[in-house]
Scaffold this active site. Structure first.
Site, PDB file in Angstrom:
ATOM      1  N   PHE A 190      19.692  74.197  36.878  1.00 12.70           N
ATOM      2  CA  PHE A 190      20.473  73.283  36.025  1.00 12.70           C
ATOM      3  C   PHE A 190      19.931  71.857  36.042  1.00 12.70           C
ATOM      4  O   PHE A 190      20.683  70.904  36.018  1.00 12.70           O
ATOM      5  CB  PHE A 190      21.958  73.319  36.408  1.00 12.70           C
ATOM      6  CG  PHE A 190      22.653  74.526  35.838  1.00 12.70           C
ATOM      7  CD1 PHE A 190      23.428  74.420  34.697  1.00 12.70           C
ATOM      8  CD2 PHE A 190      22.480  75.771  36.408  1.00 12.70           C
ATOM      9  CE1 PHE A 190      24.024  75.535  34.135  1.00 12.70           C
ATOM     10  CE2 PHE A 190      23.074  76.899  35.862  1.00 12.70           C
ATOM     11  CZ  PHE A 190      23.845  76.788  34.718  1.00 12.70           C
ATOM     12  N   CYS A 193      32.880  77.051  28.073  1.00 14.92           N
ATOM     13  CA  CYS A 193      33.393  76.691  29.397  1.00 14.92           C
ATOM     14  C   CYS A 193      33.145  75.238  29.797  1.00 14.92           C
ATOM     15  O   CYS A 193      34.098  74.496  30.022  1.00 14.92           O
ATOM     16  CB  CYS A 193      32.820  77.625  30.451  1.00 14.92           C
ATOM     17  SG  CYS A 193      33.441  79.303  30.238  1.00 14.92           S
ATOM     18  N   LYS A 200      23.347  79.035  24.008  1.00 20.81           N
ATOM     19  CA  LYS A 200      22.248  79.335  24.918  1.00 20.81           C
ATOM     20  C   LYS A 200      21.671  80.691  24.534  1.00 20.81           C
ATOM     21  O   LYS A 200      22.282  81.416  23.738  1.00 20.81           O
ATOM     22  CB  LYS A 200      22.707  79.307  26.377  1.00 20.81           C
ATOM     23  CG  LYS A 200      23.687  80.393  26.761  1.00 20.81           C
ATOM     24  CD  LYS A 200      23.915  80.338  28.260  1.00 20.81           C
ATOM     25  CE  LYS A 200      24.867  81.407  28.721  1.00 20.81           C
ATOM     26  NZ  LYS A 200      25.094  81.430  30.141  1.00 20.81           N
TER      27      LYS A 200
HETATM   28  N1  LIG Z   1      33.125  83.026  28.526  1.00 17.78           N
HETATM   29  C1  LIG Z   1      32.712  82.780  29.751  1.00 17.78           C
HETATM   30  O1  LIG Z   1      31.516  82.746  30.048  1.00 17.78           O
HETATM   31  C2  LIG Z   1      33.720  82.559  30.862  1.00 17.78           C
HETATM   32  C3  LIG Z   1      33.284  82.595  32.194  1.00 17.78           C
HETATM   33  C4  LIG Z   1      34.210  82.407  33.217  1.00 17.78           C
HETATM   34  C5  LIG Z   1      35.539  82.145  32.899  1.00 17.78           C
HETATM   35  N2  LIG Z   1      35.935  82.076  31.594  1.00 17.78           N
HETATM   36  C6  LIG Z   1      37.356  81.831  31.315  1.00 17.78           C
HETATM   37  O2  LIG Z   1      37.978  83.083  31.038  1.00 17.78           O
HETATM   38  C7  LIG Z   1      38.995  82.927  30.044  1.00 17.78           C
HETATM   39  C8  LIG Z   1      38.704  83.823  28.861  1.00 17.78           C
HETATM   40  O3  LIG Z   1      37.476  83.415  28.280  1.00 17.78           O
HETATM   41  P1  LIG Z   1      36.723  84.279  27.172  1.00 17.78           P
HETATM   42  O4  LIG Z   1      35.454  83.550  26.875  1.00 17.78           O
HETATM   43  O5  LIG Z   1      36.690  85.690  27.591  1.00 17.78           O
HETATM   44  O6  LIG Z   1      37.773  84.101  25.953  1.00 17.78           O
HETATM   45  P2  LIG Z   1      37.736  84.808  24.523  1.00 17.78           P
HETATM   46  O7  LIG Z   1      38.301  83.817  23.584  1.00 17.78           O
HETATM   47  O8  LIG Z   1      36.388  85.410  24.266  1.00 17.78           O
HETATM   48  O9  LIG Z   1      38.763  86.032  24.670  1.00 17.78           O
HETATM   49  C9  LIG Z   1      40.133  85.882  24.854  1.00 17.78           C
HETATM   50  C10 LIG Z   1      40.824  87.138  24.306  1.00 17.78           C
HETATM   51  O10 LIG Z   1      42.199  87.083  24.651  1.00 17.78           O
HETATM   52  C11 LIG Z   1      42.948  87.635  23.572  1.00 17.78           C
HETATM   53  N3  LIG Z   1      44.342  87.195  23.688  1.00 17.78           N
HETATM   54  C12 LIG Z   1      44.871  85.951  23.546  1.00 17.78           C
HETATM   55  N4  LIG Z   1      46.211  85.970  23.743  1.00 17.78           N
HETATM   56  C13 LIG Z   1      46.537  87.257  24.037  1.00 17.78           C
HETATM   57  C14 LIG Z   1      47.751  87.904  24.339  1.00 17.78           C
HETATM   58  N5  LIG Z   1      48.922  87.242  24.375  1.00 17.78           N
HETATM   59  N6  LIG Z   1      47.727  89.233  24.583  1.00 17.78           N
HETATM   60  C15 LIG Z   1      46.567  89.913  24.537  1.00 17.78           C
HETATM   61  N7  LIG Z   1      45.369  89.347  24.244  1.00 17.78           N
HETATM   62  C16 LIG Z   1      45.348  88.034  24.006  1.00 17.78           C
HETATM   63  C17 LIG Z   1      42.241  87.132  22.343  1.00 17.78           C
HETATM   64  O11 LIG Z   1      42.540  87.922  21.197  1.00 17.78           O
HETATM   65  C18 LIG Z   1      40.769  87.261  22.777  1.00 17.78           C
HETATM   66  O12 LIG Z   1      40.229  88.518  22.430  1.00 17.78           O
HETATM   67  C19 LIG Z   1      39.019  81.433  29.716  1.00 17.78           C
HETATM   68  O13 LIG Z   1      39.964  80.798  30.509  1.00 17.78           O
HETATM   69  C20 LIG Z   1      37.626  80.975  30.092  1.00 17.78           C
HETATM   70  O14 LIG Z   1      37.578  79.611  30.443  1.00 17.78           O
HETATM   71  C21 LIG Z   1      35.058  82.295  30.569  1.00 17.78           C
END
Ligand SMILES: NC(=O)c1ccc[n+]([C@@H]2O[C@H](COP(=O)([O-])OP(=O)(O)OC[C@H]3O[C@@H](n4cnc5c(N)ncnc54)[C@H](O)[C@@H]3O)[C@@H](O)[C@H]2O)c1
Length: 432
Positions: free
Chosen positions: A250, A261, A321
């Site tokens: 990084f 994130c 990325k």
């Molecule tokens: N994307 C990453 O690389 C990453 C890595 C570590 C942590 N996180 C964290 O994990 C969490 C999720 O991130 P993501 O990137 O997977 O999000 P995302 O937006 O890709 O997916 C979230 C999903 O949740 C669903 N959802 C929302 N409300 C809902 C409900 N009430 N019932 C059922 N489904 C519901 C949405 O339809 C969506 O499909 C966030 O807090 C993020 O900060 C993400």
């Protein structure tokens, strides 16, 4: 074990598939019926290397299913993961409405003891809020656990299967023991399971992301100072990174960090610190530096051309990325909007993100079928995402296709001397 993963995005789908791969029965729940239908037919809504095969195998072996029916998922499971989005709210804080809605609906569906695991990235104090919401809705016993996720998009399966560490924040031994058992197969190679209180578990995810974002913004400032002083950031970075106390990760300067994130987590950390009357001054600066850096290529173009009016810029890379199609907070977005606002047009190419880009830019830009097709007649090439396929291009072909041999490289992919020897005018980040 029987597990429900609620929220089938990057984190939920990867976690669900990897937990199934280790023999658990996993039901992935999402409120988006189109997404669930696609998954039930074996279509993966995101691009993540290896995920399609993993999902297919576990679906075929009936360890992984998809549904919109939260209630059934909860009743049939002992562990419920909450993996829904926590987007930036209006004031910069993490919006917890989805997390708390899932907690409430889970509580209403409970038919016995459950471990409710928060995997979403959430501010300190969320486990307490989840516990209050659940307690209001049910008399069944339950444990609330914080289990932040550290996977990286583009290498998500490897990260989940072979984590550097597993963090488990738990307030009672019953929940902690179940989680330790669940994660035991993932930590056989010696990665530690770190048991702690929920507040610390919640904070360590933000601290890790904020540290990585800080390294990027720091190195971008060093690169900008290199440009002002005639130093070369490649040399400076190598020397700094060889210090074992610092290390090499990084520390690559570029067009700023993006994704779902870092930007949101830095903002949220500043915000929840402020709520406790603490000004997290470093992170405020990290964010400001990053916002400026996203427009760095644009200012280089403006100083080179004087005016961008009527120019056509070929853009290589739209995803935030490589190895993902995710464009959330991608540096390409403000850059392209800036180029368009300056009166130029854009032809863009990305190996995976064009369908997403169409939803963002519509017909305001044109989309190319290949990296070379984007170049035809363009006044310059701007490189925004460091996809491997951009690393060793045919420079003679690039020169023939562009109307002038001009490259703005936001990822320092090429050797400046070699490019000049090829006859290019070449601008990169922090290098003479
Ligand atoms: N994307 C990453 O690389 C990453 C890595 C570590 C942590 N996180 C964290 O994990 C969490 C999720 O991130 P993501 O990137 O997977 O999000 P995302 O937006 O890709 O997916 C979230 C999903 O949740 C669903 N959802 C929302 N409300 C809902 C409900 N009430 N019932 C059922 N489904 C519901 C949405 O339809 C969506 O499909 C966030 O807090 C993020 O900060 C993400």
């Amino acid at each position: 074990m029987k597990i429900a993963v609620v929220g089938t995005g990057y984190v939920g789908l990867v976690a669900g598939a990897c937990l199934a791969e280790n023999g658990n029965d996993v039901v992935c729940v999402d409120k988006d019926p189109a997404k669930v239908r696609a998954l039930q037919r074996g279509r993966i809504p995101i691009y993540e290397p290896g995920l399609e095969e993993l999902v297919r195998r576990n679906r075929t072996e009936k360890r992984l299913t998809f549904t919109t029916a939260l209630e059934r998922g909860v009743r049939n499971s002992q562990i419920i993961f909450i993996a829904v989005g926590t987007p930036t709210g209006e004031d910069g804080s993490a919006d917890l409405q989805h997390v708390l809605a899932v907690a409430r609906d889970t509580a209403r569906a409970m038919n016995g003891y459950k471990v409710i695991v928060n995997k979403s990235t959430v501010p300190v104090g969320t486990a307490v809020k989840v516990r209050e919401v659940v307690r209001r809705e049910t008399t069944h016993p339950f444990s609330v656990v914080s289990n932040p996720e550290f996977l990286k998009q583009g290498a998500a399966i490897d990260d989940f299967m072979k984590p550097d560490r597993v963090v488990i924040g738990a307030e009672d031994p019953r929940g902690a023991e179940i989680m330790k058992e669940l994660y035991a197969p993932f930590t056989r190679t010696g990665a530690p399971i770190m048991l702690m209180d929920c507040a610390s578990a919640e904070l360590c995810k933000y601290a890790a992301n904020a540290m990585l974002a800080t390294r990027i913004s720091f190195m971008n400032e060093v690169a900008n100072l290199c440009e002002a002083t005639g130093a070369n950031v490649d040399q400076v970075r190598r020397a700094v990174a060889s210090d074992r106390r610092i290390g090499a990760s990084f520390l690559f300067p570029g067009v700023g960090y993006g994704g779902s994130c870092f930007p949101k987590d830095v903002k949220a950390m500043v915000r929840f610190a402020a709520e406790k009357d603490y000004q997290f001054a470093i992170l405020e600066a990290v964010e400001g530096v990053n916002d400026r850096q996203k427009l760095r290529l644009l200012s280089k173009m403006q100083s080179h051309f004087g005016s961008l009016k009527g120019k056509r810029i070929a853009v290589w890379g739209l995803a935030f990325k490589p190895r993902t199609d995710d464009m959330r907070e991608a540096p390409s977005v403000p850059l392209i909007h800036g180029i368009l606002a300056a009166g130029a047009s854009v032809t863009a190419y990305d190996p995976e993100a064009i369908p997403i880009a169409r939803g963002i830019f519509g017909s305001k830009i044109t989309y190319a079928e290949s990296s070379y097709a984007a170049l035809k007649g363009a006044d310059a090439l701007a490189i925004v995402t460091e996809w491997n396929t951009f690393r060793e291009p045919d420079f003679e072909r690039i020169k023939k296709l562009l109307s002038q041999p001009l490259i703005f490289d936001g990822r320092n992919l090429y050797n400046p001397e070699q490019l000049r020897a090829h006859g290019f005018t070449y601008f990169s980040i922090g290098r003479p």
